[in-house]
Design an enzyme around this catalytic site. Sequence first.
Site: not given
Length: 442
Positions: A210-213
């Site tokens: 997801s976005k954060r990874d």
Amino acid sequence: MSRPVRVRFAPSPTGYLHVGGARTALFNWLFARHHGGVFVLRIEDTDKSREKETAVQIIYDGLRWLGLEWDEGGDKGGPFGPYHQTERNDIYHRYLKVLQRQGLVYEDEGAVRFRSPRRPVVVDDEICGRVEFDRSLEPDMTIRRPDGSWIFHFANVVDDIEMRISHVIRGEDHLSNTAKHIELYQAFEHEPPRFAHLPLILNQDGSKMSKRDEGASVGSYIEAGYAPEAVRNYLCLLGWSPKDNREMIPIEEVIALFDLNKINRRNAAFDLNKCLWLNGQYMRQMSLERFCELSLPFLRAANIKTPDTAYLLQVLVLVRERVKLFGEVPEWVNYFFTDHYSYDPAAVAKALGKPGALDRLVQLAEAFRQIPDWRADALEAGLKSVAAKAGLKAGEFIHPARVAVSGRAIGPSLYHMLEVLGRDRVLSRLERTIGRFSREQV
RNA sequence: GACCCUAUCGUCCAGUGGUCCAGGACACUCCCCUUUCACGGGAGUAACACGGGUUCGAAUCCCGUUAGGGUCGCCA
């Protein structure tokens, strides 16, 4: 049956370009190029956020950085525009009327829903094979919200029909949705495109990326200093393979070899390490000019002035074998461009702190002053003869010299480094270092 | 929970019934090269999820189990 190949990448502007999306775009692009078809970029911006302008720009930048230029859509226009969903209202209304005339839609609390035929649907997928869905228990899908905006499934199908899309190549997260889409195609009495659902890209630990990874956003590769051709190559290898154990493969060959039914059906974990390794490979094999071109933005960002291009190229040759990211280049080369480099305390303690180290630098400076031909081999011979005369190992001179002229213990081959730095810089740096650390009683 | 997809070294990929006690790459370990750091070269550790079938023979085909992922939105 064999319609002209037209594929599309249809991202929604979320503020970043996900690597999974980038790979979807890449595979669409490869497929289009392989078949001499058209690659369309459609922006699925049905929900209008304030950040839309920059979010769309981020998609353009990411795709262009990867070299995935589109033929139609985006900021390019084309015969089947507009290519932003928010601008296609009239078209959606027209298609809604078609459904209304057949009594296939009904209103529910202000929203419009599509009446599912509730018959089994077969998806004949290019990658997943024949997949059958029992639709009898599925609720009717909503196709329009009470505020008049359109739902993805509906807009997506209408656009694919209108844009004459022949093959829908997208993430496997859409496989189940495809059954709904096919019901819509049937309602419009339009032959569905061929479908190909790509396995997803997961994190190293198998969780959904997801976005954060780390490494999830294409922007992070641009910022870290990856070569676009390396990232693109790595992405090609996720789910696809040339079948001959090659890792590095020119994009032209990928285009020639690319085939949907050679795509793996299994989700892939993203291995940042391997991507980094591949980047190092590309850095070493690209032309020096290309290497320089990709280094320059990072040198500028680090405020390193490089007025002398010939000198810069010589410097880059020295570090080319040693870096894996363009983002690392500035820290490797900064002392070539300024005399105000800092001394790494640990390196100083280790190399200059030894008894007699500064004396040896004095001897070395003396010997270097006598060298007529300032070249690596002469410098090496000079240093070794000084060492021999002193009855010491070359290392006793090499390490202090390196720290003296660069401030650090790690760097390119000493003799080549000295050659490139040039006589004046080397001699003055040796003297300066001797003076400075004599006073400081290291 | 229902439905769908998937299942080979830690990771990516090769392998489509026998040539596989499974091959390549990354990572890791060791050695060589190099008096730095890398590059490069060499060696090594490491996998067919499990259980049933089918077959003379299965990593390869079938069924089941388990595990992972996906979808079931008035998100895309």
